[in-house]
Write a protein that holds these residues in place. Structure first.
Motif, PDB file in Angstrom:
ATOM      1  N   ASN A 171      -5.720   1.139 -20.047  1.00  0.00           N
ATOM      2  CA  ASN A 171      -4.667   1.179 -21.064  1.00  0.00           C
ATOM      3  C   ASN A 171      -4.195  -0.196 -21.513  1.00  0.00           C
ATOM      4  N   HIS A 172      -4.108  -1.150 -20.578  1.00  0.00           N
ATOM      5  CA  HIS A 172      -3.589  -2.476 -20.948  1.00  0.00           C
ATOM      6  C   HIS A 172      -3.993  -3.494 -19.886  1.00  0.00           C
ATOM      7  N   LEU A 173      -4.175  -4.759 -20.300  1.00  0.00           N
ATOM      8  CA  LEU A 173      -4.597  -5.792 -19.355  1.00  0.00           C
ATOM      9  C   LEU A 173      -3.539  -6.054 -18.283  1.00  0.00           C
ATOM     10  N   TYR A 174      -2.264  -6.008 -18.670  1.00  0.00           N
ATOM     11  CA  TYR A 174      -1.225  -6.252 -17.676  1.00  0.00           C
ATOM     12  C   TYR A 174      -0.999  -5.038 -16.776  1.00  0.00           C
ATOM     13  N   ALA A 175      -1.386  -3.866 -17.247  1.00  0.00           N
ATOM     14  CA  ALA A 175      -1.392  -2.698 -16.359  1.00  0.00           C
ATOM     15  C   ALA A 175      -2.512  -2.845 -15.336  1.00  0.00           C
ATOM     16  N   LEU A 176      -3.648  -3.402 -15.772  1.00  0.00           N
ATOM     17  CA  LEU A 176      -4.751  -3.717 -14.849  1.00  0.00           C
ATOM     18  C   LEU A 176      -4.280  -4.711 -13.796  1.00  0.00           C
ATOM     19  N   LEU A 177      -3.563  -5.748 -14.227  1.00  0.00           N
ATOM     20  CA  LEU A 177      -3.018  -6.726 -13.280  1.00  0.00           C
ATOM     21  C   LEU A 177      -2.067  -6.061 -12.295  1.00  0.00           C
ATOM     22  N   ALA A 178      -1.203  -5.168 -12.794  1.00  0.00           N
ATOM     23  CA  ALA A 178      -0.224  -4.492 -11.938  1.00  0.00           C
ATOM     24  C   ALA A 178      -0.911  -3.673 -10.849  1.00  0.00           C
ATOM     25  N   VAL A 179      -1.913  -2.876 -11.226  1.00  0.00           N
ATOM     26  CA  VAL A 179      -2.577  -2.053 -10.207  1.00  0.00           C
ATOM     27  C   VAL A 179      -3.467  -2.914  -9.311  1.00  0.00           C
ATOM     28  N   GLY A 180      -3.933  -4.055  -9.835  1.00  0.00           N
ATOM     29  CA  GLY A 180      -4.671  -4.983  -8.986  1.00  0.00           C
ATOM     30  C   GLY A 180      -3.786  -5.520  -7.871  1.00  0.00           C
ATOM     31  N   ILE A 181      -2.531  -5.821  -8.207  1.00  0.00           N
ATOM     32  CA  ILE A 181      -1.563  -6.290  -7.206  1.00  0.00           C
ATOM     33  C   ILE A 181      -1.248  -5.176  -6.213  1.00  0.00           C
ATOM     34  N   ILE A 182      -1.107  -3.960  -6.718  1.00  0.00           N
ATOM     35  CA  ILE A 182      -0.851  -2.808  -5.829  1.00  0.00           C
ATOM     36  C   ILE A 182      -2.012  -2.633  -4.855  1.00  0.00           C
ATOM     37  N   PHE A 183      -3.243  -2.703  -5.365  1.00  0.00           N
ATOM     38  CA  PHE A 183      -4.429  -2.602  -4.505  1.00  0.00           C
ATOM     39  C   PHE A 183      -4.427  -3.709  -3.454  1.00  0.00           C
ATOM     40  N   ALA A 184      -4.105  -4.930  -3.870  1.00  0.00           N
ATOM     41  CA  ALA A 184      -4.108  -6.062  -2.941  1.00  0.00           C
ATOM     42  C   ALA A 184      -3.091  -5.856  -1.825  1.00  0.00           C
ATOM     43  N   PHE A 185      -1.898  -5.375  -2.182  1.00  0.00           N
ATOM     44  CA  PHE A 185      -0.860  -5.128  -1.176  1.00  0.00           C
ATOM     45  C   PHE A 185      -1.328  -4.063  -0.189  1.00  0.00           C
ATOM     46  N   VAL A 186      -1.867  -2.964  -0.720  1.00  0.00           N
ATOM     47  CA  VAL A 186      -2.334  -1.876   0.149  1.00  0.00           C
ATOM     48  C   VAL A 186      -3.418  -2.383   1.094  1.00  0.00           C
ATOM     49  N   ASN A 187      -4.323  -3.182   0.561  1.00  0.00           N
ATOM     50  CA  ASN A 187      -5.420  -3.719   1.371  1.00  0.00           C
ATOM     51  C   ASN A 187      -4.888  -4.587   2.516  1.00  0.00           C
ATOM     52  N   ILE A 188      -3.982  -5.501   2.187  1.00  0.00           N
ATOM     53  CA  ILE A 188      -3.420  -6.397   3.206  1.00  0.00           C
ATOM     54  C   ILE A 188      -2.639  -5.595   4.252  1.00  0.00           C
ATOM     55  N   TYR A 189      -1.868  -4.631   3.795  1.00  0.00           N
ATOM     56  CA  TYR A 189      -1.072  -3.812   4.716  1.00  0.00           C
ATOM     57  C   TYR A 189      -1.987  -3.049   5.678  1.00  0.00           C
ATOM     58  N   ILE A 190      -3.050  -2.465   5.155  1.00  0.00           N
ATOM     59  CA  ILE A 190      -3.948  -1.676   5.998  1.00  0.00           C
ATOM     60  C   ILE A 190      -4.660  -2.554   7.029  1.00  0.00           C
ATOM     61  N   ILE A 191      -5.089  -3.750   6.597  1.00  0.00           N
ATOM     62  CA  ILE A 191      -5.772  -4.664   7.524  1.00  0.00           C
ATOM     63  C   ILE A 191      -4.828  -5.105   8.644  1.00  0.00           C
ATOM     64  N   LEU A 192      -3.573  -5.365   8.287  1.00  0.00           N
ATOM     65  CA  LEU A 192      -2.624  -5.873   9.271  1.00  0.00           C
ATOM     66  C   LEU A 192      -1.959  -4.789  10.111  1.00  0.00           C
ATOM     67  N   LYS A 193      -1.748  -3.611   9.499  1.00  0.00           N
ATOM     68  CA  LYS A 193      -0.910  -2.606  10.152  1.00  0.00           C
ATOM     69  C   LYS A 193      -1.604  -1.288  10.488  1.00  0.00           C
ATOM     70  N   ASP A 194      -2.620  -0.903   9.734  1.00  0.00           N
ATOM     71  CA  ASP A 194      -3.140   0.466   9.891  1.00  0.00           C
ATOM     72  C   ASP A 194      -4.623   0.534   9.510  1.00  0.00           C
ATOM     73  N   ARG A 195      -5.481   0.018  10.388  1.00  0.00           N
ATOM     74  CA  ARG A 195      -6.907  -0.079  10.049  1.00  0.00           C
ATOM     75  C   ARG A 195      -7.616   1.276  10.019  1.00  0.00           C
ATOM     76  N   LYS A 196      -6.926   2.325  10.450  1.00  0.00           N
ATOM     77  CA  LYS A 196      -7.521   3.666  10.357  1.00  0.00           C
ATOM     78  C   LYS A 196      -7.784   4.052   8.899  1.00  0.00           C
ATOM     79  N   LEU A 197      -7.045   3.436   7.985  1.00  0.00           N
ATOM     80  CA  LEU A 197      -7.180   3.759   6.564  1.00  0.00           C
ATOM     81  C   LEU A 197      -8.177   2.852   5.841  1.00  0.00           C
ATOM     82  N   LEU A 198      -8.815   1.951   6.600  1.00  0.00           N
ATOM     83  CA  LEU A 198      -9.695   0.953   5.987  1.00  0.00           C
ATOM     84  C   LEU A 198     -10.874   1.583   5.254  1.00  0.00           C
ATOM     85  N   LYS A 199     -11.483   2.603   5.864  1.00  0.00           N
ATOM     86  CA  LYS A 199     -12.628   3.276   5.242  1.00  0.00           C
ATOM     87  C   LYS A 199     -12.230   3.901   3.901  1.00  0.00           C
ATOM     88  N   ALA A 200     -11.095   4.569   3.898  1.00  0.00           N
ATOM     89  CA  ALA A 200     -10.625   5.236   2.676  1.00  0.00           C
ATOM     90  C   ALA A 200     -10.358   4.231   1.567  1.00  0.00           C
TER      91      ALA A 200
END
Length: 454
Positions: A171-200
């Motif tokens: 829909n928009h380049l800045y929406a792409l940036l927003a969800v990219g940041i959301i993905f990055a946060f989720v990734n970092i959180y899972i690596i640091l706190k909950d690796r059971k979700l890493l595969k998903a």
């Protein structure tokens, strides 16, 4: 007690209904500005042509393709295209009645919806014939489902998260940036706190990349083009004000220890990171960010306010709800005055009496978008060109030196420009320009001149 509980359960639906009506009340006008005229012209083309034109512009195709389908069903008009945006606003509000109410509580739902209604410019974007409102919906849904996934570990949240993120990115380049940041946060959180979700989450990344792969090459070409030829010339002061406001609100919420939890930290990072990256690029690389681009995270901001007020006293919550309600009413009044500004309507009523379909219009700025929409049968000549201007079928783009050959002495010629644009020397030197009228459109004022050869 039962009656009080029933009233409390009904309140979110009442607020949803009122705020939805606020937005619907703003569609009954014919005012539009250049970006909206671009939308209206673009969707007149077939699907493949729309994609071809958008590849030369800075927009992904989902909003425009969806709007075209919507108009094919309900008709092509300003009102119908406004309705499509209103549906995005209603969908954003509906998140408060559905997923937010279900997974959090009534109060969170109420404050979320009231904040959406109270944020300045929220209602303005709800009737804009642009992608912003649907971006807000999909980015908000992406954030909510990402949060629920890392808290509840349920796969269906992850699936919805990926789908909403893809829709945001298309829909928009800045929406792409927003969800990219959301993905990055989720990734970092899972690596640091909950690796059971890493595969998903790895599967989610693969699905996201695969789903967006058809638009990666156009995106790279668009970014390369924008790096040397984006319209913005400097840092927009309003973007700094919005950023400072976000920092202040975040600081006030984090000042309470009970608020230093995952949902709030996640929301703050998602909101501020979009602005930090946009401002960093604008200041140090190339002007590429303005305040309206951060509207993609408006729904996340509304959730931040709702989460941040969860642990305060009931009386304080009531005061906040009353203040947000007053702001919502103020927003609809101010936006209504803006949307129903009679300047354009009055101008066209006057101008229709002195113009005909044989007249020629000349432009040196984006004024051609508005006039070519309202006078589609006339000759429209613009003295500059961008590749995505091909959306406008009834506009000719010629070198300013060749204008003389395009105008006969018997022609009735009009020059229309934004008052912020300087009158070109080639017109001053070769023609007599007589100011005949002005009109206001959106945030711009336009001057209309009659043109005669010297």
């Amino acid at each position: 007690m039962k009656n009080l509980k029933n009233q409390s359960n009904k309140l979110p639906y009442i607020i949803f209904g009122i705020l939805s009506l606020f937005s619907i009340s703003l569609i009954f006008n014919n005012n539009l500005w250049f970006d909206e005229s671009y939308t209206l012209s673009l969707i007149q083309h077939n699907f493949s042509k729309i994609i071809e034109i958008l590849k030369t512009d800075m927009h992904p195709p989902l909003y425009f393709l969806s709007l075209k389908v919507f108009c094919m069903i309900f008709g092509y008009s300003i009102h119908i295209t406004k309705v499509f945006s209103v549906l995005g606003y209603i969908a954003t509000l509906s998140l408060g009645l559905t997923v937010i109410k279900k997974h959090f509580d009534n109060t969170t739902s109420i404050i979320y919806m009231l904040t959406v209604g109270a944020v300045p410019m929220s209602l303005y974007f709800s009737v804009q014939q642009r992608s912003y409102q649907w971006c807000i919906f999909f980015v908000t849904l992406s954030f909510i489902e990402a949060l629920l996934f890392i808290e509840n570990h349920k796969i269906h949240h992850c699936v919805i998260f990926v789908i909403a993120s893809l829709f945001s990115a298309y829909n928009h380049l800045y929406a792409l940036l927003a969800v990219g940041i959301i993905f990055a946060f989720v990734n970092i959180y899972i690596i640091l706190k909950d690796r059971k979700l890493l595969k998903a989450i790895i599967i989610s990344y693969i699905a996201m990349v695969a789903g967006y792969s058809p638009w990666i090459i156009p995106l790279l070409n668009q970014t390369k083009s924008a790096a040397g030829n984006f319209w913005l010339k400097g840092v927009e002061p309003l973007s700094l004000i919005v950023f400072a406001s976000g920092i202040i609100v975040s600081a006030l919420i984090l000042a309470k220890k009970d608020n230093r939890k995952l949902p709030i930290i996640f929301a703050i990072i998602s909101i501020l990171s979009v602005q930090i990256i946009g401002l960093f690029v604008t200041i140090f690389i190339r002007p590429f960010y303005i305040a309206r681009y951060c509207n993609e995270v408006l729904g996340i901001f509304a959730l931040l306010v709702a989460f941040g007020t969860k642990n305060i006293k009931v009386k304080a919550k009531k005061v906040i709800c009353i203040c947000l309600s007053i702001l919502s009413i103020g927003c609809v009044v101010v936006t209504g005055i803006f949307e129903y500004n009679p300047s354009m309507k009055n101008f066209f009523n006057r101008f229709d009496k002195v113009t005909s379909s044989s007249d020629t219009f000349i432009y040196s700025d984006s004024a051609f978008g508005i006039m070519s929409y309202y006078y589609p049968k006339n000759t429209h000549i613009c003295t500059y060109y961008e590749s995505w201007f091909s959306a406008f079928d009834n506009v000719q783009y010629i070198n300013k030196k060749k204008i003389k050959s395009k105008i006969n002495s018997s022609d009735t010629v009009w020059f229309v420009k934004n008052t912020l644009t300087k009158t070109p020397m080639y017109l001053k030197e070769n023609y007599k320009l007589k100011s005949v009228d002005t009109f206001k459109c959106d945030f711009n004022t336009f001057q209309v001149y009659s043109v005669q050869k010297k």
